[in-house]
Design an enzyme around this catalytic site. Structure first.
Site, PDB file in Angstrom:
ATOM      1  N   SER A   1       0.801  -1.232   0.000  1.00  0.00           N
ATOM      2  CA  SER A   1       0.000   0.000   0.000  1.00  0.00           C
ATOM      3  C   SER A   1       0.831   1.278   0.000  1.00  0.00           C
ATOM      4  O   SER A   1       0.819   2.065   0.954  1.00  0.00           O
ATOM      5  CB  SER A   1      -0.980  -0.060   1.162  1.00  0.00           C
ATOM      6  OG  SER A   1      -1.772  -1.200   1.002  1.00  0.00           O
TER       7      SER A   1
ATOM      8  N   ARG B   1       7.277   6.522  -4.622  1.00  0.00           N
ATOM      9  CA  ARG B   1       7.867   7.105  -3.419  1.00  0.00           C
ATOM     10  C   ARG B   1       7.300   6.390  -2.204  1.00  0.00           C
ATOM     11  O   ARG B   1       6.164   5.909  -2.240  1.00  0.00           O
ATOM     12  CB  ARG B   1       7.552   8.598  -3.318  1.00  0.00           C
ATOM     13  CG  ARG B   1       6.065   8.915  -3.225  1.00  0.00           C
ATOM     14  CD  ARG B   1       5.825  10.413  -3.125  1.00  0.00           C
ATOM     15  NE  ARG B   1       5.739  11.015  -4.439  1.00  0.00           N
ATOM     16  CZ  ARG B   1       4.596  11.216  -5.089  1.00  0.00           C
ATOM     17  NH1 ARG B   1       3.451  10.865  -4.552  1.00  0.00           N
ATOM     18  NH2 ARG B   1       4.578  11.768  -6.275  1.00  0.00           N
TER      19      ARG B   1
ATOM     20  N   ASP C   1      -4.141  -1.318  -1.105  1.00  0.00           N
ATOM     21  CA  ASP C   1      -5.242  -1.636  -0.173  1.00  0.00           C
ATOM     22  C   ASP C   1      -6.578  -1.040  -0.615  1.00  0.00           C
ATOM     23  O   ASP C   1      -7.645  -1.629  -0.392  1.00  0.00           O
ATOM     24  CB  ASP C   1      -4.904  -1.219   1.275  1.00  0.00           C
ATOM     25  CG  ASP C   1      -4.408   0.207   1.415  1.00  0.00           C
ATOM     26  OD1 ASP C   1      -4.359   0.924   0.408  1.00  0.00           O
ATOM     27  OD2 ASP C   1      -4.055   0.607   2.548  1.00  0.00           O
TER      28      ASP C   1
HETATM   29  C1  BGC Z   1      -0.316   5.181   0.338  1.00  0.00           C
HETATM   30  C2  BGC Z   1      -1.434   4.485  -0.400  1.00  0.00           C
HETATM   31  C3  BGC Z   1      -2.316   3.732   0.572  1.00  0.00           C
HETATM   32  C4  BGC Z   1      -2.751   4.627   1.718  1.00  0.00           C
HETATM   33  C5  BGC Z   1      -3.575   3.884   2.751  1.00  0.00           C
HETATM   34  C6  BGC Z   1      -0.862   6.008   1.483  1.00  0.00           C
HETATM   35  O1  BGC Z   1       0.189   6.554   2.212  1.00  0.00           O
HETATM   36  O2  BGC Z   1       0.415   5.988  -0.530  1.00  0.00           O
HETATM   37  O3  BGC Z   1      -0.916   3.602  -1.362  1.00  0.00           O
HETATM   38  O4  BGC Z   1      -3.425   3.251  -0.114  1.00  0.00           O
HETATM   39  O5  BGC Z   1      -1.632   5.190   2.352  1.00  0.00           O
HETATM   40  O6  BGC Z   1      -2.906   2.797   3.269  1.00  0.00           O
END
Ligand code: BGC
Length: 482
Positions: free
Chosen positions: A162, A177, A215
């Site tokens: 995620s 990133r 996620d």
């Molecule tokens: C991430 C996402 C993720 C979200 C919730 C963010 O910091 O970049 O990819 O879906 O957090 O977990």
């Protein structure tokens, strides 16, 4: 609670003990923070307009700030997907390994093990992090799957990773990133699926990585599996983000793939990056700017830093520290425990808001037990009101993000369900209600057509369903290069 509801604070007794306390009452302080943290409906609508434009931009070309990532998850699940799948979930706080048995008809069973990630593990060499994932998976397979007759086949695995990854196909993802405070070396710019496969081979884990997902995409799909009114998946947890289903014809940046325009693909928005770098649209206070600038990723994830569970406690702490510095509270007490960054968790804000006692005994407990500080009732009422301001701003900004997708996709009249998950959504008192109020403030009464619903386990079950959909698609020879 508003400033008006706060009982007037006579500091008589305190003044005797703490002669240097300023005359300013806690109610005066609260009024100042109310004006800093309150979002009017008009301001929210302006944010929604800018947000919607940004989402459109991200679909046009690669490299935009909000990257609107094509996920190669084609359309909705049928609900009839079946079979056993492993899911590995690397979120913001834990690593989870799950065995998901999809039984069709929107039903499933799940067995899982959770590991908490240490702060060191979030910063070490990337290879070590993926090695750790592979070792946990191996332990899980050895203890739960020893009796399975695999007939030589590798077990299919959905990897929920995620963080923003640019994907060329479903089992690939180049990390754009790190977010949520992670900083593992030599991962940004690399294909995390390949790195993980390498670790699986190193530890001889009999697994086949079928799909790499976010996620939010998992949440979208898992919730649709049980509730077909779902149109959007959102996470409000350590980080924040959303995914939704888009017509392929509306994703100009992947035109070269020759996919059918009328087909559908889930988009992982990565909306936490909204307003990063330029900081034109979001109402940042000096506390937000301070958090941003002292983070490991200054200027990035601007939207997320105002909303997600990783930061809300720290915003609160910075306000309290400012009041300590200007002599408004805790005069004569030793405040060093509260002066350490990130010592005040967002969970404490939840607890303060939920305190059922008139004397606010939970708040007493938090300040004495964790920081060795005595509080007066007026201070505690102020702290609770401050938590409410910070939590409400987060919920109302979250509503802006949801509204931008609703408006872009034209879901308002018909209405839709938004599958939502994450600690903030599920544990912060009143968060869903505040999001709903925010949607009504943006759209008027029609905002009630947009319901948020606590989601199914997207990172586990969603990952398994997507692995099943991917296997089916590949076996049918559909979009074999995706
Ligand atoms: C991430 C996402 C993720 C979200 C919730 C963010 O910091 O970049 O990819 O879906 O957090 O977990």
């Amino acid at each position: 609670m508003t400033g008006k509801d706060l009982p007037f604070h006579h500091r008589k007794h305190d003044e005797e003990v703490l002669p240097h306390a300023t005359k300013k009452t806690m109610a005066d302080h609260l009024r100042k923070y109310e004006s800093l943290f309150t979002l009017t409906p008009q301001r929210m609508r302006m944010i929604v307009d800018a947000f919607e434009e940004t989402l459109d931009k991200g679909l046009q070309k690669f490299g935009e700030v909000v990257p609107m990532i094509p996920t190669y998850v084609f359309g909705w699940p049928k609900g009839s997907e079946t079979g056993s799948y492993l899911a590995l979930d690397l979120g913001g706080t834990n690593l989870r390994v799950c065995l998901v048995m999809l039984q069709g008809d929107g039903k499933f069973e799940i067995t899982q093990t959770k590991y908490r990630l240490s702060e060191e593990q979030k910063q070490e060499e990337g290879e070590l992090l993926f090695d750790f994932c592979a070792k946990c998976l191996k332990t899980f397979v050895d203890s739960y799957l020893a009796d399975f007759d695999l007939q030589g086949a590798a077990i299919p695995l959905g990897f929920t990773f995620s963080y923003p990854c640019e994907q060329e196909r479903i089992d690939h993802g180049k990390l754009i990133r790190w977010t949520k405070g992670f900083g593992n070396l030599n991962v940004e710019g690399h294909d995390v699926a390949a790195m993980f496969r390498h670790s699986l081979e190193k530890f001889e884990v009999p697994i086949q990585l079928t799909s790499l997902i976010n996620d939010t995409t998992g949440t979208l799909i898992a919730s649709h599996y049980v509730n077909p009114r779902t149109r959007i998946g959102v996470i409000f947890g350590t980080g924040c983000n959303a995914a939704y289903m888009e017509k392929i014809g509306n994703i100009p940046k992947i035109k070269n793939l020759g996919l059918p325009d009328d087909g559908e693909m889930a988009i992982n928005c990565e909306w936490g990056a909204f307003d990063s770098f330029t900081h034109e649209h979001l109402p940042r206070t000096k506390y937000d700017i301070d958090i941003d600038q002292s983070s490991n990723k200054p200027d990035e994830q601007a939207f997320e830093k105002l909303i997600s569970g990783r930061y809300l406690g720290e915003i609160f702490r910075l306000v309290v520290c400012e009041m300590i510095d200007d002599g408004s509270i805790f005069l004569g007490q030793n405040t060093y425990k509260l002066e350490k960054p990130y010592v005040l968790e967002t969970a404490f804000l939840s607890l303060m808001e939920a305190d059922p006692t008139d004397e606010l005994l939970t708040v007493v407990g938090i300040f004495t037990h964790f920081y060795g500080l005595e509080t007066t009732l007026a201070e505690r009422q102020f702290f609770r009101a401050l938590a409410r301001l910070i939590g409400t701003r987060a919920a109302r900004l979250s509503a802006c993000g949801i509204a931008a997708i609703v408006s872009k996709m034209g879901y308002l009249n018909e209405g839709c369900d938004v599958a939502a998950d994450g600690s903030l959504y599920s544990k912060y008192p009143g968060f869903p209600e505040r999001v709903h109020q925010g949607l009504v403030d943006i759209f008027g009464p029609k905002g009630q057509n947009i319901r948020t619903v606590h989601a199914e386990d997207g990172s586990g079950v969603g990952s398994a369903i997507i692995a099943a959909m991917t296997n089916e698609r590949r076996e049918a020879g559909i979009f074999p290069n995706c």
